[in-house]
Design a protein around this motif. Structure first.
Motif, PDB file in Angstrom:
ATOM      1  N   LEU A 143      -4.129  -9.069  -2.708  1.00 23.13           N
ATOM      2  CA  LEU A 143      -4.178  -7.867  -2.108  1.00 23.13           C
ATOM      3  C   LEU A 143      -5.197  -7.564  -1.418  1.00 23.13           C
ATOM      4  CD1 LEU A 143      -5.662  -5.864  -4.191  1.00 23.13           C
ATOM      5  CD2 LEU A 143      -3.494  -5.591  -5.490  1.00 23.13           C
ATOM      6  N   ASP A 144      -5.253  -6.579  -0.656  1.00 18.47           N
ATOM      7  CA  ASP A 144      -6.195  -5.981   0.305  1.00 18.47           C
ATOM      8  C   ASP A 144      -6.909  -4.996  -0.640  1.00 18.47           C
ATOM      9  OD1 ASP A 144      -7.948  -4.665   1.753  1.00 18.47           O
ATOM     10  OD2 ASP A 144      -6.273  -3.989   3.356  1.00 18.47           O
ATOM     11  N   LEU A 145      -8.037  -5.689  -1.324  1.00 19.84           N
ATOM     12  CA  LEU A 145      -8.695  -4.840  -2.321  1.00 19.84           C
ATOM     13  C   LEU A 145      -9.574  -3.490  -1.713  1.00 19.84           C
ATOM     14  CD1 LEU A 145      -9.527  -4.415  -5.346  1.00 19.84           C
ATOM     15  CD2 LEU A 145     -11.492  -5.598  -5.096  1.00 19.84           C
ATOM     16  N   PRO A 146     -10.311  -3.580  -0.759  1.00 18.49           N
ATOM     17  CA  PRO A 146     -10.900  -2.374  -0.123  1.00 18.49           C
ATOM     18  C   PRO A 146      -9.920  -1.352   0.092  1.00 18.49           C
ATOM     19  CG  PRO A 146     -11.636  -4.482   1.026  1.00 18.49           C
ATOM     20  CD  PRO A 146     -10.676  -4.703   0.199  1.00 18.49           C
ATOM     21  N   ARG A 147      -8.647  -1.790   0.592  1.00 19.58           N
ATOM     22  CA  ARG A 147      -7.853  -0.523   0.954  1.00 19.58           C
ATOM     23  C   ARG A 147      -7.267  -0.153  -0.219  1.00 19.58           C
ATOM     24  NH1 ARG A 147      -2.700  -0.548   5.236  1.00 19.58           N
ATOM     25  NH2 ARG A 147      -2.092   1.507   4.479  1.00 19.58           N
ATOM     26  N   LEU A 148      -7.078  -0.650  -1.368  1.00 20.00           N
ATOM     27  CA  LEU A 148      -6.548  -0.283  -2.760  1.00 20.00           C
ATOM     28  C   LEU A 148      -7.787   0.770  -3.320  1.00 20.00           C
ATOM     29  CD1 LEU A 148      -4.601  -0.282  -4.965  1.00 20.00           C
ATOM     30  CD2 LEU A 148      -5.809  -1.886  -6.015  1.00 20.00           C
ATOM     31  N   LEU A 149      -8.943   0.333  -3.224  1.00 18.06           N
ATOM     32  CA  LEU A 149     -10.004   0.838  -3.796  1.00 18.06           C
ATOM     33  C   LEU A 149     -10.091   2.320  -2.967  1.00 18.06           C
ATOM     34  CD1 LEU A 149     -12.922  -1.707  -3.998  1.00 18.06           C
ATOM     35  CD2 LEU A 149     -11.555  -0.495  -5.924  1.00 18.06           C
ATOM     36  N   ALA A 150      -9.847   2.274  -1.669  1.00 14.89           N
ATOM     37  CA  ALA A 150     -10.142   3.523  -0.973  1.00 14.89           C
ATOM     38  C   ALA A 150      -8.922   4.446  -1.316  1.00 14.89           C
ATOM     39  CB  ALA A 150      -9.773   3.228   0.476  1.00 14.89           C
ATOM     40  N   GLN A 151      -7.734   3.854  -1.628  1.00 15.09           N
ATOM     41  CA  GLN A 151      -6.466   4.824  -2.016  1.00 15.09           C
ATOM     42  C   GLN A 151      -6.905   5.306  -3.415  1.00 15.09           C
ATOM     43  OE1 GLN A 151      -3.481   1.754  -1.652  1.00 15.09           O
ATOM     44  NE2 GLN A 151      -2.118   3.267  -0.290  1.00 15.09           N
ATOM     45  N   LEU A 152      -7.415   4.565  -4.433  1.00 15.38           N
ATOM     46  CA  LEU A 152      -7.593   5.014  -5.684  1.00 15.38           C
ATOM     47  C   LEU A 152      -8.642   6.082  -5.775  1.00 15.38           C
ATOM     48  CD1 LEU A 152      -7.599   1.630  -7.624  1.00 15.38           C
ATOM     49  CD2 LEU A 152      -5.929   3.424  -7.816  1.00 15.38           C
ATOM     50  N   ARG A 153      -9.772   5.957  -4.937  1.00 19.11           N
ATOM     51  CA  ARG A 153     -11.075   6.886  -4.699  1.00 19.11           C
ATOM     52  C   ARG A 153     -10.225   8.243  -4.158  1.00 19.11           C
ATOM     53  NH1 ARG A 153     -14.912   2.111  -3.621  1.00 19.11           N
ATOM     54  NH2 ARG A 153     -15.580   1.792  -5.687  1.00 19.11           N
ATOM     55  N   ALA A 154      -9.640   8.127  -3.248  1.00 21.25           N
ATOM     56  CA  ALA A 154      -8.959   9.235  -2.504  1.00 21.25           C
ATOM     57  C   ALA A 154      -8.311  10.225  -3.582  1.00 21.25           C
ATOM     58  CB  ALA A 154      -7.921   9.009  -1.448  1.00 21.25           C
ATOM     59  N   ALA A 155      -7.716   9.647  -4.823  1.00 16.20           N
ATOM     60  CA  ALA A 155      -6.876  10.358  -5.723  1.00 16.20           C
ATOM     61  C   ALA A 155      -7.648  10.580  -6.738  1.00 16.20           C
ATOM     62  CB  ALA A 155      -5.848   9.205  -6.165  1.00 16.20           C
ATOM     63  N   GLY A 156      -9.161  10.521  -6.834  1.00 23.58           N
ATOM     64  CA  GLY A 156     -10.111  10.872  -7.636  1.00 23.58           C
ATOM     65  C   GLY A 156     -10.325  10.033  -8.924  1.00 23.58           C
ATOM     66  N   PRO A 206       0.874  -1.281   0.096  1.00 20.49           N
ATOM     67  CA  PRO A 206      -0.007   0.071   0.200  1.00 20.49           C
ATOM     68  C   PRO A 206       0.987   1.195  -0.043  1.00 20.49           C
ATOM     69  CG  PRO A 206      -0.875  -1.656   1.805  1.00 20.49           C
ATOM     70  CD  PRO A 206       0.619  -2.135   1.008  1.00 20.49           C
ATOM     71  N   ASP A 207       2.012   1.238   0.647  1.00 21.40           N
ATOM     72  CA  ASP A 207       2.886   2.471   0.520  1.00 21.40           C
ATOM     73  C   ASP A 207       3.352   2.764  -0.695  1.00 21.40           C
ATOM     74  OD1 ASP A 207       2.439   2.819   3.514  1.00 21.40           O
ATOM     75  OD2 ASP A 207       4.075   1.671   3.922  1.00 21.40           O
ATOM     76  N   ALA A 208       3.748   1.907  -1.195  1.00 21.24           N
ATOM     77  CA  ALA A 208       4.391   1.855  -2.859  1.00 21.24           C
ATOM     78  C   ALA A 208       3.349   2.340  -3.515  1.00 21.24           C
ATOM     79  CB  ALA A 208       4.865   0.568  -3.347  1.00 21.24           C
ATOM     80  N   VAL A 209       1.932   1.936  -3.735  1.00 20.07           N
ATOM     81  CA  VAL A 209       0.782   2.477  -4.283  1.00 20.07           C
ATOM     82  C   VAL A 209       0.653   3.831  -3.984  1.00 20.07           C
ATOM     83  CG1 VAL A 209      -1.684   2.141  -4.646  1.00 20.07           C
ATOM     84  CG2 VAL A 209      -0.248  -0.027  -4.603  1.00 20.07           C
ATOM     85  N   GLN A 220       0.453   9.681  -5.515  1.00 22.22           N
ATOM     86  CA  GLN A 220       0.821  11.002  -5.174  1.00 22.22           C
ATOM     87  C   GLN A 220       1.633  11.542  -6.394  1.00 22.22           C
ATOM     88  OE1 GLN A 220       2.997  11.190  -1.454  1.00 22.22           O
ATOM     89  NE2 GLN A 220       1.991  12.840  -0.924  1.00 22.22           N
ATOM     90  N   GLU A 221       2.522  10.960  -6.796  1.00 18.94           N
ATOM     91  CA  GLU A 221       3.480  11.173  -7.948  1.00 18.94           C
ATOM     92  C   GLU A 221       2.579  11.500  -9.123  1.00 18.94           C
ATOM     93  OE1 GLU A 221       7.198  11.928  -9.670  1.00 18.94           O
ATOM     94  OE2 GLU A 221       6.556  11.976  -7.695  1.00 18.94           O
ATOM     95  N   LEU A 222       1.837  10.542  -9.482  1.00 20.88           N
ATOM     96  CA  LEU A 222       0.895  10.865 -10.612  1.00 20.88           C
ATOM     97  C   LEU A 222       0.007  12.221 -10.531  1.00 20.88           C
ATOM     98  CD1 LEU A 222      -0.589   7.200 -11.237  1.00 20.88           C
ATOM     99  CD2 LEU A 222       0.959   8.500 -12.902  1.00 20.88           C
ATOM    100  N   ASN A 223      -0.550  12.264  -9.429  1.00 20.25           N
ATOM    101  CA  ASN A 223      -1.568  13.354  -9.155  1.00 20.25           C
ATOM    102  C   ASN A 223      -0.590  14.726  -9.247  1.00 20.25           C
ATOM    103  OD1 ASN A 223      -3.699  14.527  -8.552  1.00 20.25           O
ATOM    104  ND2 ASN A 223      -3.175  14.531  -6.164  1.00 20.25           N
TER     105      ASN A 223
END
Lengths: 226, 269
Positions: free
Chosen positions: A58-71, A27-30, A35-38
């Protein structure tokens, strides 16, 4: 009150989605890459429709939350390790791409249906130093000047009718048939599908002339427009 | 109707404050009711160039923080009763300004019947410059005929059409180019950009060309805006600029190298 003949109307629609392949489930690498892409292309990230793909669990709910937070708007996953948790998360599961389908034995006759029209954006105001215009999945037409320090970017072609003095990037998501056209070519940098060159290396084009830039055998060609 | 005009440039030292001082004095000389505000909190200069530095009691920040009312802080110009100066604070930092506070002061000035409110922006594109330009209806873009100044002006023009109240409402901020420190001889030698070069890049209407002149420095030092010196070329150029701003048709001067006769060579300046 009169009732409509049916409650639902079904229409086909082409939708362009970005495929996101997870290479590293950490998750940290993601988070770091998001952040870089943003930072690099905030307009591209915002509202991006995505289909997720992963070979690793992988932990899908966590990844989804990260992606959604980035828009980013995750829509579906491709069938595989993510399928089970995707159903729980309310995402669609799409069949895996069959590589062999991409190279059919007999080329099919071109479909009679028109290709989906790509959006073109026309900018009539000057693009000033420090400004960035990005057209997702379409062409960009600038009627006025692009100043030094400004960036005009499109997934399709970039056309500039005023002087092009800033940076122009066509085929931003890898379309190597995209081109840059400028009526007065004085660009700081041009790039097609990631292949770029800077002003100092541009010798073939005469400064200030009508010019086009395209890719030929992986190399940038800068030549006058007739 | 009041007009809020920002004098801005991005780059420092190009002549923003000199232009604000002469522009506001020129408008006042034509009978307009004018207020000029120094937004350069912490580095105030406008009071020096206007020659009122020894009469500053309250400043812009005092008004924003309710320590003085607007009338107490407005300094009447020594020549024109219809010209008022609001000095910046020298002891505070730029965080003392807020958009809400600036808006209230501007609204109060409008209510007081000021026809022209000139906002003298600090250099840069940070908070101070943002506050100065945010409420502007029109902008004087002060530019030197030199590449870095032109690029900074270009950047500021982009901000004006994106990060101002008018821009957010879909109204275009009216832009005016003021080309300062113009030296036709150096342009001819190719050491300086020409008017045409600058206009080609910035593509905004030219309001005035102010020739490089030693009078600008001596006027600043003596606390008299250079427009008051009707004999100097810079003073005349600012007077023309004000006339053009008010809609008069004045041809641009000081663009060509003057052919000096023997008399001028001996006695001219």
């Amino acid at each position: 009150m009169a009732r409509l003949p049916s409650a639902l109307e079904l229409k086909g629609r082409m939708l362009s989605a970005t495929r996101i392949r997870v290479l590293d489930a950490d998750p940290d690498a993601v988070a770091q890459q998001l952040q870089e892409l943003n930072r690099q292309m905030p307009q591209a990230i915002k509202g991006m429709v995505a289909v997720l793909e992963s070979e690793v669990a992988l932990d899908l709910p966590r990844l989804l939350a990260q992606l959604r937070a980035a828009g980013i708007q995750p829509l579906a996953v491709t069938d595989g390790v993510l399928a089970a948790s995707a159903v729980l998360a309310g995402l669609a599961v799409l069949p895996k791409d069959n590589r062999s389908r991409a190279e059919p034995l007999a080329p099919p006759a071109p479909a009679p249906v028109a290709a989906p029209r790509r959006a073109t954006r026309v900018v009539s105001e000057p693009v000033r130093s420090g400004q960035q215009v990005y057209v997702e999945d379409g062409d960009l037409v600038v009627l006025s000047a692009v100043s030094p320090g400004a960036e005009v970017i499109a997934d399709g072609c970039v056309h500039v009718y005023g002087p092009l003095r800033g940076r122009a990037l066509a085929g931003a998501r890898g379309d190597d048939s995209a081109r840059v056209f400028a009526r007065r070519f004085e660009a700081e940098l041009v790039a097609i599908a990631g292949v770029y060159t800077v002003a100092e290396q541009i010798k073939s084009a005469k400064k200030g002339e009508a010019t086009q830039v395209f890719l030929q055998h992986g190399k940038l060609v800068i030549e006058p427009l007739i | 109707m009041s007009k809020i005009i920002v004098t801005t440039s991005g780059k420092g030292g190009v002549g923003k404050t000199t232009t604000s001082a002469s522009f506001s004095t020129g408008l006042a000389a034509r009978g307009k009711k004018v207020a000029v505000i120094d937004f350069d909190v912490g580095l105030r200069n406008l009071d020096l160039i206007m020659g009122c530095e020894r009469r500053v009691v309250f400043d812009f920040v005092n008004v924003l923080q309710g320590e003085a009312n607007l009338r107490q802080a407005l300094i009447r110009d020594k020549t024109y009763d219809n010209l008022h100066i609001l000095a910046a604070s020298q002891t505070r930092d730029k965080d003392a300004l807020t958009l809400e506070g600036v808006e209230k002061v501007l609204n109060d000035l409008v209510a007081e019947g000021f026809e022209y409110i000139i906002c003298d922006s600090p250099a840069g594109i940070e908070k101070g410059a943002h506050h100065a330009m945010y409420f502007a209806d029109e902008a004087l873009i002060v530019t030197n005929p030199e590449v870095s100044s032109v690029r900074d002006s270009d950047r500021v023009l982009g901000l004006l059409q994106a990060k101002t109240r008018n821009a957010e409402r879909g109204i275009k901020v009216k832009e005016h180019l003021v080309l300062t420190r113009y030296n036709p001889e150096r342009v001819e030698k190719g050491e300086m950009l020409s008017v045409k070069d600058v206009q080609d890049i910035l593509a905004i209407p030219l309001l005035g060309i102010i020739p490089e002149s030693p009078t600008v420095l001596t006027s600043s030092n003596s606390g008299t805006p250079v427009i008051a010196d009707a004999k100097s070329e810079a003073g005349q150029a600012y007077a023309d600029l004000v006339a053009r701003f008010l809609g008069e048709d004045k041809p641009h001067r000081f663009m060509q190298v003057e052919k000096k006769g023997l008399f001028n060579k001996l006695f001219g300046n």
